[in-house]
Write a protein that holds these residues in place. Structure first.
Motif, PDB file in Angstrom:
ATOM      1  N   UNK A 225      -9.650  39.887  58.866  1.00 45.60           N
ATOM      2  CA  UNK A 225      -9.775  40.810  57.746  1.00 45.60           C
ATOM      3  C   UNK A 225      -8.582  41.767  57.683  1.00 45.60           C
ATOM      4  N   UNK A 226      -8.170  42.293  58.836  1.00 50.47           N
ATOM      5  CA  UNK A 226      -7.050  43.225  58.868  1.00 50.47           C
ATOM      6  C   UNK A 226      -5.747  42.554  58.466  1.00 50.47           C
ATOM      7  N   UNK A 227      -5.535  41.320  58.917  1.00 49.21           N
ATOM      8  CA  UNK A 227      -4.300  40.607  58.570  1.00 49.21           C
ATOM      9  C   UNK A 227      -4.293  40.228  57.093  1.00 49.21           C
ATOM     10  N   UNK A 228      -5.450  39.803  56.585  1.00 48.99           N
ATOM     11  CA  UNK A 228      -5.545  39.425  55.171  1.00 48.99           C
ATOM     12  C   UNK A 228      -5.313  40.624  54.264  1.00 48.99           C
ATOM     13  N   UNK A 229      -5.932  41.747  54.597  1.00 47.60           N
ATOM     14  CA  UNK A 229      -5.775  42.948  53.790  1.00 47.60           C
ATOM     15  C   UNK A 229      -6.135  42.709  52.334  1.00 47.60           C
ATOM     16  N   UNK A 230      -5.255  43.106  51.442  1.00 45.01           N
ATOM     17  CA  UNK A 230      -5.494  42.956  50.001  1.00 45.01           C
ATOM     18  C   UNK A 230      -4.771  41.735  49.437  1.00 45.01           C
ATOM     19  N   UNK A 231      -4.221  40.890  50.319  1.00 45.16           N
ATOM     20  CA  UNK A 231      -3.482  39.716  49.841  1.00 45.16           C
ATOM     21  C   UNK A 231      -4.426  38.725  49.171  1.00 45.16           C
ATOM     22  N   UNK A 232      -3.896  37.976  48.222  1.00 44.54           N
ATOM     23  CA  UNK A 232      -4.687  36.987  47.500  1.00 44.54           C
ATOM     24  C   UNK A 232      -5.098  35.854  48.433  1.00 44.54           C
ATOM     25  N   UNK A 233      -4.092  35.349  49.165  1.00 48.70           N
ATOM     26  CA  UNK A 233      -4.333  34.345  50.186  1.00 48.70           C
ATOM     27  C   UNK A 233      -3.756  34.874  51.500  1.00 48.70           C
ATOM     28  N   UNK A 234      -3.890  34.109  52.554  1.00 48.25           N
ATOM     29  CA  UNK A 234      -3.534  34.608  53.879  1.00 48.25           C
ATOM     30  C   UNK A 234      -2.072  35.034  53.971  1.00 48.25           C
ATOM     31  N   UNK A 235      -1.203  34.294  53.267  1.00 50.17           N
ATOM     32  CA  UNK A 235       0.224  34.599  53.321  1.00 50.17           C
ATOM     33  C   UNK A 235       0.790  35.080  51.987  1.00 50.17           C
ATOM     34  N   UNK A 236      -0.065  35.518  51.095  1.00 45.67           N
ATOM     35  CA  UNK A 236       0.431  36.027  49.821  1.00 45.67           C
ATOM     36  C   UNK A 236      -0.325  35.453  48.647  1.00 45.67           C
ATOM     37  N   UNK A 237       0.428  35.025  47.625  1.00 40.96           N
ATOM     38  CA  UNK A 237      -0.199  34.537  46.399  1.00 40.96           C
ATOM     39  C   UNK A 237      -0.256  33.020  46.316  1.00 40.96           C
TER      40      UNK A 237
END
Length: 305
Positions: A225-237
């Protein structure tokens, strides 16, 4: 009919029940042994088409397309990668050459293991562009979180689903065994509970007290959850392989109607994980309801986007 079978079983004395179970196990195991030990055609799909991936997995489930996180991971990745694939209807005894499900075939060649299949299909079908934008840090983090989910987080959830609440899980089984369904479920519960408990211990996690086992899983979820944060996907969009893996496992917690500390954490604290699952489900599983309600392996999901 099912009720009659169970009423008859319950009316037996203890020795009679033991004999009935032993006979049922023997009757079921002999044909399974013969089928699994008999060399099967390779490839299984004899009339395959060039460039089409053929996927082999367990039957569809209620509330979720697959109760196997590995199968859901692999099928989600096939959809993310926009690969033409077909599910193949096979007996439940069918396994890969390594003895497991799921597996895939491409151009007459079998590729077992969900993770290795994704790796090989990426090269064979030219899907490297999916992760071309990732830097070394993102690639390393993605692999680390994939392995954490598969070898740590999932086993802590297995403690709930397969050991403590196996009765609730078994009630969700599709009625595929006819009048023998109650006996099949009884045998399944007896075997899976002890088998998974042993695997949890073998993984090292099960040597700890129960509450510590659960806490390990919750800390894993907080890290995701902390790594994902507010990103759309795990590594961005842009979705990548790690998203298919995380979804395949997180969906088991989020969409399975079995209460767990893991789901409580996601619903109350790590709400971005629920939003993340809903986002992937909405984009790549527009046929989710059809899959779970009809339990069909052959839905036209692309036409629904």
């Amino acid at each position: 009919m099912q009720a009659s079978v169970m009423e008859w079983f319950e009316s037996l004395p203890v020795w009679g029940k033991a004999a009935a179970v032993g006979g049922a196990v023997l009757a079921a195991s002999v044909p399974v042994y013969l089928v699994t030990k008999r060399p099967r055609p390779t490839p299984y799909k004899s009339d395959w088409k060039q460039g089409v991936v053929y996927m082999y997995q367990f039957p569809r489930f209620q509330t979720i397309p697959s109760a196997s996180p590995y199968a859901l991971k692999l099928e989600t990745w096939l959809r993310m990668a926009d690969i033409t694939y077909e599910n193949v209807d096979v007996p439940m005894s069918t396994r890969s050459r390594e003895g497991l499900l799921p597996f895939v075939e491409l151009n007459g060649v079998e590729y077992p293991d969900s993770g290795l299949a994704i790796r090989d299909l990426t090269k064979l079908l030219g899907k490297e562009a999916m992760e071309a934008d990732l830097n070394d840090e993102q690639r390393s983090a993605s692999r680390a979180f994939e392995k954490m989910m598969e070898h740590s987080t999932f086993w802590t959830y297995a403690q709930i689903r397969y050991v403590e609440k196996i009765d609730e899980f078994a009630e969700l089984f599709p009625p595929t065994m006819g009048p023998l369904q109650p006996l099949f479920i009884w045998l399944f519960k007896s075997g899976i509970r002890s088998g998974v408990a042993q695997k949890i211990k073998s993984a090292g996690i099960g040597t700890h007290p129960r509450d510590e086992v659960i806490n390990i899983g919750l800390e894993d979820l907080r890290a995701i959850s902390n790594y994902l944060g507010a990103k759309h996907y795990f590594n961005g969009y842009k979705p990548t392989r790690v998203d298919a893996t995380l979804f395949g496992f997180l969906a088991q917690i989020v969409y399975m109607p079995i209460a767990s500390p893991h789901n409580d954490l996601i619903q109350q604290e790590c709400t971005n994980l629920k939003e993340y699952c809903d986002r992937i489900k909405g984009r790549f599983w527009p046929d989710w309801n059809e899959c779970t309600q009809t339990r069909s392996l052959h839905t036209e999901w692309k036409k629904k986007i």
